[in-house]
Design a protein around this motif. Structure first.
Motif, short mmCIF file in Angstrom:
data_model
loop_
_atom_site.label_atom_id
_atom_site.label_comp_id
_atom_site.label_asym_id
_atom_site.label_seq_id
_atom_site.Cartn_x
_atom_site.Cartn_y
_atom_site.Cartn_z
N GLY A 1 0.83 -1.20 0.00
CA GLY A 1 0.00 0.00 0.00
C GLY A 1 0.87 1.25 0.00
N TYR A 2 0.35 2.34 -0.57
CA TYR A 2 1.13 3.58 -0.59
C TYR A 2 1.12 4.16 0.82
CZ TYR A 2 3.35 7.68 -2.53
OH TYR A 2 4.26 8.67 -2.82
N GLN A 3 2.28 4.14 1.44
CA GLN A 3 2.38 4.47 2.85
C GLN A 3 3.08 5.81 3.07
OE1 GLN A 3 3.71 0.94 5.23
NE2 GLN A 3 3.90 -0.01 3.22
N HIS B 1 -12.54 1.40 -6.37
CA HIS B 1 -12.20 2.08 -5.11
C HIS B 1 -12.73 1.34 -3.88
CE1 HIS B 1 -11.95 4.95 -1.88
NE2 HIS B 1 -13.24 5.17 -1.89
N PRO B 2 -14.01 0.98 -3.81
CA PRO B 2 -14.47 0.25 -2.61
C PRO B 2 -14.08 -1.22 -2.60
CG PRO B 2 -16.30 0.57 -4.13
CD PRO B 2 -15.13 1.30 -4.72
N HIS B 3 -13.65 -1.76 -3.73
CA HIS B 3 -13.34 -3.18 -3.81
C HIS B 3 -11.85 -3.48 -3.53
CE1 HIS B 3 -17.17 -3.06 -6.05
NE2 HIS B 3 -17.31 -4.30 -5.62
N TYR C 1 -5.11 2.39 -6.57
CA TYR C 1 -4.15 3.50 -6.48
C TYR C 1 -3.04 3.35 -7.51
CZ TYR C 1 -1.39 7.17 -4.31
OH TYR C 1 -0.70 8.34 -4.09
N TYR C 2 -2.62 2.11 -7.78
CA TYR C 2 -1.48 1.89 -8.66
C TYR C 2 -1.85 1.59 -10.11
CZ TYR C 2 1.32 1.37 -4.39
OH TYR C 2 1.95 1.57 -3.20
N SER C 3 -3.07 1.14 -10.34
CA SER C 3 -3.42 0.61 -11.66
C SER C 3 -3.33 1.65 -12.77
CB SER C 3 -4.84 0.02 -11.62
OG SER C 3 -5.25 -0.35 -12.92
N THR C 4 -2.68 1.29 -13.85
CA THR C 4 -2.61 2.16 -15.02
C THR C 4 -4.00 2.43 -15.56
OG1 THR C 4 -0.48 1.16 -15.59
CG2 THR C 4 -1.59 2.41 -17.32
N TRP C 5 -4.87 1.43 -15.50
CA TRP C 5 -6.21 1.58 -16.08
C TRP C 5 -7.08 2.48 -15.21
CZ3 TRP C 5 -4.29 0.22 -20.19
CH2 TRP C 5 -3.52 -0.92 -20.32
N ASP D 1 -7.40 12.36 2.15
CA ASP D 1 -6.26 11.45 2.26
C ASP D 1 -6.16 10.73 0.92
OD1 ASP D 1 -4.32 9.63 2.80
OD2 ASP D 1 -5.41 8.57 4.38
N GLY D 2 -5.32 11.26 0.05
CA GLY D 2 -5.29 10.79 -1.33
C GLY D 2 -5.03 9.31 -1.48
N ALA D 3 -4.19 8.73 -0.62
CA ALA D 3 -3.89 7.31 -0.74
C ALA D 3 -5.13 6.45 -0.51
CB ALA D 3 -2.80 6.91 0.25
N ALA D 4 -6.10 7.00 0.22
CA ALA D 4 -7.31 6.24 0.54
C ALA D 4 -8.43 6.45 -0.47
CB ALA D 4 -7.80 6.63 1.94
N VAL D 5 -8.37 7.51 -1.28
CA VAL D 5 -9.52 7.81 -2.15
C VAL D 5 -9.18 8.04 -3.61
CG1 VAL D 5 -10.90 8.75 -0.26
CG2 VAL D 5 -9.40 10.28 -1.56
N PHE D 6 -7.93 8.38 -3.94
CA PHE D 6 -7.58 8.64 -5.34
C PHE D 6 -7.18 7.33 -6.01
CE2 PHE D 6 -5.95 13.11 -3.98
CZ PHE D 6 -7.25 13.53 -3.84
#
Length: 722
Positions: A126-128, A211-213, A219-223, A268-273
């Motif tokens: 995870g992005y920490q 996002h919810p799944h 966060y990392y996916s190119t798609w 908190d961008g790591a949690a929602v973007f």
């Protein structure tokens, strides 16, 4: 025609890019959150890059050879990226050994080959927030997304260019003359805008759904990220055509800039973007793109343009400098003086890298025209002009550094994998044998404690350990020809007496000792083990996954089918999942013993080894701690802090005519659980023993196991011979 499709360069957007990355740096250093600046950076990358590619593809004299845009991209992005990765690797190898891990080795390759985002997703990282244990290359996921988009963007622009060229040829044939410039300009937009619109909508929908799944993958996916870049490309095509009142445009810029700056305070961008919440920072960036006025003039000022010029290099440098600084001072949060120092050095290195690496090696010549012999010209310049020779030398150096980043990690990984293949000399490294009187010479312990955390057990190295992502209804022992072919059969493969080892990684770690004992005493060992999955019937405490329960059912069915001669597993563990850090017997374990009793199968229960934690709850690696602290008193623990004097499984096992093995004296002689015994580091990490120490315990384990094996052999003989 070219003049008509060429848009005025937006220097104010350089300033926006600089502010976006500046806030990324500030939030990383002082706040520990994602500011949304990277999302804005990606949108602007799509705006500038794909917009430029499409405008070039619309030219009549454009060459549609994909090499040229790819080469231009390589010269723009690679030199500083490879330099930063190489410097980071050298510093880690020589000065930060505790960061020298397999995952980082893989990330070195992934970073320079632009798939770091997928590598982090595969590693389930995870992005920490910044701390001294985090990967110093973690931030390069966004550069990988950008690089992948650039390659796709080049192919897309070339496709649009070919489509436009075919259209012109059809017009020529139909009219006997070239189509008008406006028709051609409309055509490039007519092809690109619908496709980019679909890509943006689909990618945004995917990010919103994912996002919810699985936010970590999201966060990392190119798609998931594609819509941020394709939206920027759409703005490059549509924005100049939109007419807005001057006063409104001025207001747009002010509001948009405020939205970009405040994103990190609100989300908190790591949690929602990059889900729907990303519309806030990107909406702000869109307003700036559509805006103008005093705020735009400010963004286009010399200082802001300078900040935009170094934005890329600043982003590359700041994170590894921050992580290595935190590692140097062993802190998780940067104090004010350290944070300011990191930012100052990052800005200095960014400016120097921009001046002396990025700019000199960047492609300065105009884009090649159709039929132009650019290669011959470049070869001639390299042979005759000193600046060209210097650029060529710089390119060779970048290529060598990139090669090193690709070649070195596999060697590093192989070194780690060889830890368990290279048995330590028992005369110099007696390990647990000192508990029975062996002498340990005065030499440093082995193996390398910094490599141990990434080493794997014998069974895991042989692909005989079920991982978290594997199907729990399938047993690794049945792969590659299965047990009849010798796969996942240890000890003496030809023996008739069979021992099953079941449970999780804490059972698996005894495999090295059991393999030796099986070879020496004529029995075979077959592991049915799964990561983070001890042997139980019901998860009464609710501490384990549904997949683990399913795996245990599969193993029980297999035990019923095969009727092994002996089963071995753990008899205790701390239920740390529930906040309990002392040795105990989960109720599900007892149910498993009852199951074996119903099958009349002998069971040997091994008491678990200590688990080590720092006071704040984080994992403590005793071996690394001992090397760095030079004081083992802070790296071990008193036996009473983890164990009760009596094995809690003893009475339960004896009541079922089963064999308890109290391993506490093997790990905590004289009441102290230290990191090293008999010149061997006992633990590979915070709670798993090293294979070398496991092997050294083989004689101790055999004292407990021999009566069970002898009895099982008698039962087997009686069964076969009546």
């Amino acid at each position: 025609m070219e003049a008509q499709v060429q848009e005025k360069y937006r220097y104010d957007l350089d300033g926006l890019r600089g502010i976006a990355i500046a806030f990324v740096v500030i939030f990383h250093v002082f706040v520990g959150r994602v500011s949304g600046g990277v999302d804005v950076f990606l949108l602007l990358s799509g705006y500038f890059f794909l917009g430029s590619q499409l405008r070039y593809a619309a030219r009549r004299d454009a060459t549609l050879n994909p090499w040229w845009p790819v080469w231009r991209m390589i010269r723009r992005l690679f030199p500083v990226l490879v330099t930063v990765v190489m410097v980071c690797a050298v510093l880690v190898v020589f000065f930060f050994s505790d960061l020298r891990r397999v995952d980082l080795a893989r990330q070195l390759i992934a970073s320079v080959l632009y798939y770091q985002n997928w590598e982090l997703a595969i590693q389930e990282t995870g992005y920490q927030a910044a701390s001294w244990g985090i990967s110093p290359l973690q931030h390069l996921w966004s550069m990988s997304v950008q690089g992948q988009f650039y390659l796709l963007g080049i192919l897309f622009a070339l496709g649009c260019g070919w489509s436009l060229r075919l259209q012109r040829r059809r017009l020529q044939k139909k009219r006997g003359k070239e189509g008008g410039p406006e028709r051609a300009t409309s055509s490039i937009r007519a092809v690109a805008i619908p496709v980019l619109s679909i890509v943006t909508i689909v990618s945004f929908g995917y990010a919103a759904w994912l996002h919810p799944h699985d936010q970590q993958l999201n966060y990392y996916s190119t798609w998931s990220r594609m819509w941020e870049l394709s939206l920027g490309a759409l703005l490059a095509l549509i924005g100049p055509k939109i007419s807005i009142n001057h006063v409104v445009r001025s207001i747009f810029t002010i509001i948009g800039l405020a939205m970009v700056i405040t994103t990190g305070f609100l989300f908190d961008g790591a949690a929602v973007f990059p889900g729907p919440a990303t519309l806030y920072p990107l909406g702000g960036a869109v307003l700036v793109i559509l805006g103008s006025g005093p705020a735009s003039i400010f963004l286009a000022s010399r200082s802001m343009r300078w900040l935009g010029d170094i934005a890329y290099t600043l982003y590359l440098w700041h994170w590894p400098l921050l992580i290595l600084s935190l590692a140097l001072f062993r802190v998780d949060l940067a104090p004010l003086w350290l944070g300011i120092s990191v930012i100052a050095v990052s800005v200095l290195l960014a400016d120097l890298s921009h001046r002396f690496i990025e700019k000199p090696l960047r492609q300065k010549a105009p884009r090649p025209r159709r039929g132009e012999g650019r290669v011959r010209q470049a070869w001639w310049e390299t042979r005759t002009l000193l600046p060209a020779r210097r650029r060529a030398a710089g390119g060779v150096l970048v290529g060598l550094m990139m090669s090193a980043c690709i070649i070195a990690p596999p060697l590093w990984i192989n070194q780690i994998r060889n830890i368990n293949a290279n048995y330590l000399d028992p005369q110099e490294y007696p390990g647990a044998r000192v508990l029975r009187g062996a002498e340990a010479p005065d030499i440093p312990p082995e193996p390398d404690p910094y490599l141990l955390p990434d080493s794997l057990s014998m069974f895991w190295n042989e692909n005989c350990m079920s991982g978290l992502a594997q199907d729990p209804t399938e047993l690794p022992a049945d792969d590659d020809g299965g047990i009849p072919s010798g796969h996942c059969v240890f000890g003496d493969p030809e023996a008739s007496l069979t021992v099953y080892l079941t449970g999780g990684s804490h059972a698996d770690q005894w495999g090295a000792a059991l393999d030796i004992l099986g070879k020496q005493n004529n029995f075979r060992v077959i592991p049915f083990v799964r990561q983070s999955c001890p042997s139980f019937v019901h998860d009464n405490e609710g501490a384990f996954s549904e997949e683990c329960a399913e795996f245990n059912k599969t193993v029980r069915d297999r035990i019923i089918q095969d009727q092994p001669d002996v089963v071995i597993s753990n008899s205790t563990r701390p239920m740390y999942e529930l906040g309990e850090k002392r040795d105990s017997v989960p109720e599900g374990y007892v149910e498993f013993w009852d199951f074996l009793k119903s099958q009349d199968i002998p069971f040997v229960g091994l008491r678990d080894n200590p688990w080590f934690f720092w006071p704040d709850g984080k994992d403590k690696f005793p071996s690394i701690c001992a090397v760095e602290e030079k004081d083992t008193s802070v790296c071990g623990m008193a036996s009473a802090d983890f164990y009760d004097k009596t094995d809690p499984a003893r009475s339960k096992l004896l009541a079922r005519d089963m064999v308890p093995v109290d391993t506490r004296p093997w790990f905590c002689p004289d009441g102290w659980c230290g990191p090293e015994i008999g010149n061997i580091w006992v633990y590979r990490d915070s709670n798993h023993i090293s294979d070398d120490y496991s092997r050294s315990m083989a004689p101790l384990l055999w004292e407990k196991l021999k009566p069970v094996i002898d009895q099982a052999r008698k039962v087997q003989h009686k069964r076969h011979h009546g």
